[in-house]
Motif scaffolding. Sequence first.
Motif, PDB file in Angstrom:
ATOM      1  N   VAL A 284      46.687  33.263  35.158  1.00 49.46           N
ATOM      2  CA  VAL A 284      45.943  34.076  34.193  1.00 49.46           C
ATOM      3  C   VAL A 284      45.408  35.307  34.915  1.00 49.46           C
ATOM      4  CG1 VAL A 284      44.043  34.135  32.537  1.00 49.46           C
ATOM      5  CG2 VAL A 284      45.319  32.003  32.906  1.00 49.46           C
ATOM      6  N   GLY A 285      45.560  36.481  34.314  1.00 48.81           N
ATOM      7  CA  GLY A 285      45.105  37.723  34.921  1.00 48.81           C
ATOM      8  C   GLY A 285      43.594  37.902  34.795  1.00 48.81           C
ATOM      9  N   VAL A 286      42.993  38.442  35.844  1.00 47.48           N
ATOM     10  CA  VAL A 286      41.546  38.701  35.814  1.00 47.48           C
ATOM     11  C   VAL A 286      41.235  39.764  34.750  1.00 47.48           C
ATOM     12  CG1 VAL A 286      39.575  39.525  37.152  1.00 47.48           C
ATOM     13  CG2 VAL A 286      41.295  38.066  38.241  1.00 47.48           C
ATOM     14  N   ALA A 287      42.107  40.770  34.650  1.00 52.07           N
ATOM     15  CA  ALA A 287      41.893  41.808  33.641  1.00 52.07           C
ATOM     16  C   ALA A 287      41.953  41.216  32.230  1.00 52.07           C
ATOM     17  CB  ALA A 287      42.939  42.912  33.796  1.00 52.07           C
ATOM     18  N   GLN A 288      42.778  40.203  32.034  1.00 50.89           N
ATOM     19  CA  GLN A 288      42.848  39.547  30.730  1.00 50.89           C
ATOM     20  C   GLN A 288      41.548  38.811  30.432  1.00 50.89           C
ATOM     21  OE1 GLN A 288      46.075  36.780  30.404  1.00 50.89           O
ATOM     22  NE2 GLN A 288      45.550  36.135  28.328  1.00 50.89           N
ATOM     23  N   LEU A 289      40.974  38.183  31.449  1.00 48.56           N
ATOM     24  CA  LEU A 289      39.689  37.510  31.267  1.00 48.56           C
ATOM     25  C   LEU A 289      38.585  38.522  30.969  1.00 48.56           C
ATOM     26  CD1 LEU A 289      39.939  34.920  34.193  1.00 48.56           C
ATOM     27  CD2 LEU A 289      40.282  34.491  31.753  1.00 48.56           C
ATOM     28  N   ALA A 290      38.657  39.681  31.627  1.00 45.95           N
ATOM     29  CA  ALA A 290      37.665  40.725  31.363  1.00 45.95           C
ATOM     30  C   ALA A 290      37.809  41.264  29.948  1.00 45.95           C
ATOM     31  CB  ALA A 290      37.812  41.850  32.383  1.00 45.95           C
TER      32      ALA A 290
ATOM     33  N   LYS B  71      38.904  47.409  35.809  1.00 40.42           N
ATOM     34  CA  LYS B  71      40.281  47.887  35.727  1.00 40.42           C
ATOM     35  C   LYS B  71      40.979  47.853  37.080  1.00 40.42           C
ATOM     36  CE  LYS B  71      39.009  52.786  36.162  1.00 40.42           C
ATOM     37  NZ  LYS B  71      39.101  54.112  35.511  1.00 40.42           N
ATOM     38  N   GLN B  72      40.202  47.874  38.184  1.00 41.68           N
ATOM     39  CA  GLN B  72      40.822  47.805  39.502  1.00 41.68           C
ATOM     40  C   GLN B  72      41.420  46.425  39.773  1.00 41.68           C
ATOM     41  OE1 GLN B  72      37.604  47.834  38.976  1.00 41.68           O
ATOM     42  NE2 GLN B  72      36.584  46.279  40.234  1.00 41.68           N
TER      43      GLN B  72
ATOM     44  N   GLY C  95      46.549  43.488  37.542  1.00 45.24           N
ATOM     45  CA  GLY C  95      47.614  42.942  38.375  1.00 45.24           C
ATOM     46  C   GLY C  95      47.157  41.797  39.256  1.00 45.24           C
ATOM     47  N   ARG C  96      45.861  41.556  39.315  1.00 43.65           N
ATOM     48  CA  ARG C  96      45.331  40.413  40.085  1.00 43.65           C
ATOM     49  C   ARG C  96      45.118  39.239  39.132  1.00 43.65           C
ATOM     50  NH1 ARG C  96      42.180  42.535  44.327  1.00 43.65           N
ATOM     51  NH2 ARG C  96      41.779  40.375  44.946  1.00 43.65           N
ATOM     52  N   GLY C  97      45.350  38.060  39.605  1.00 39.74           N
ATOM     53  CA  GLY C  97      45.199  36.894  38.746  1.00 39.74           C
ATOM     54  C   GLY C  97      44.704  35.684  39.529  1.00 39.74           C
ATOM     55  N   VAL C  98      44.410  34.641  38.794  1.00 36.22           N
ATOM     56  CA  VAL C  98      44.016  33.360  39.392  1.00 36.22           C
ATOM     57  C   VAL C  98      45.075  32.332  39.036  1.00 36.22           C
ATOM     58  CG1 VAL C  98      41.542  33.799  39.447  1.00 36.22           C
ATOM     59  CG2 VAL C  98      42.561  32.886  37.371  1.00 36.22           C
ATOM     60  N   ASP C  99      45.195  31.329  39.885  1.00 39.15           N
ATOM     61  CA  ASP C  99      46.247  30.338  39.685  1.00 39.15           C
ATOM     62  C   ASP C  99      45.990  29.471  38.458  1.00 39.15           C
ATOM     63  OD1 ASP C  99      47.782  31.128  41.914  1.00 39.15           O
ATOM     64  OD2 ASP C  99      46.452  30.024  43.256  1.00 39.15           O
TER      65      ASP C  99
END
Length: 204
Positions: free
Chosen positions: A97-103, A115-116, A119-123
């Motif tokens: 799951v992407g961190v930006a999606q959680l935000a 926004k930075q 492209g970063r996510g958690v497993d």
Amino acid sequence: MDLLIVAILLATAILAFVLVRGRDRYTPGGKGGQSLMPPMARSRTQKWAQSTIETEPKTRFVESAKRKQYRLLNDAEQILFHRLCEAMPNMRVFAQVGVAQLAQLRGRQEARRLKQMLGRGVDFVICGADFAIVAAIELAWPTDEGSENSPEEQKRQALQSLGIPLIVYRPNDLPDADTLSREVASAIVRRNRLEADHGQAVCS
């Protein structure tokens, strides 16, 4: 009279022989000698096809290298996923799951602020039966970077600002189901605390 009949029959036989002989000679490949008709020339296409067959090597079927099967989770992540499902059968486990999606779930303001993290996510993201987010879980190797600047710490701070606690495990030291159950229960307590702090910050 008899001689006349014999002469007619003999002439008829000679004429038939001449006609048959002449027909064979004008027929390509006819019997009784070479034909008077010139043999048909082969077309260029036929000649080219024949030469191609004779000169080209046999076609070889080269077996291409097999593509590596594309998987969403690697071996360690699959083991952890099954242990999470075993430890929390009443919870929902989501992978990658992407961190930006959680935000984005928090609203546009939070999405712009983080926004930075695009492209970063958690497993893994653990949710309750009502799909409320409980905790995020990451499998990561330790890095040589400073603790404050490491990608792991940046991700932890970003998730904490969203009210989501991050639990990090090492791929070579995976917890068992009982340990996961205890640590996720502890994360729920932290989640409620973070959510309360987040609510106070919004009100102020």
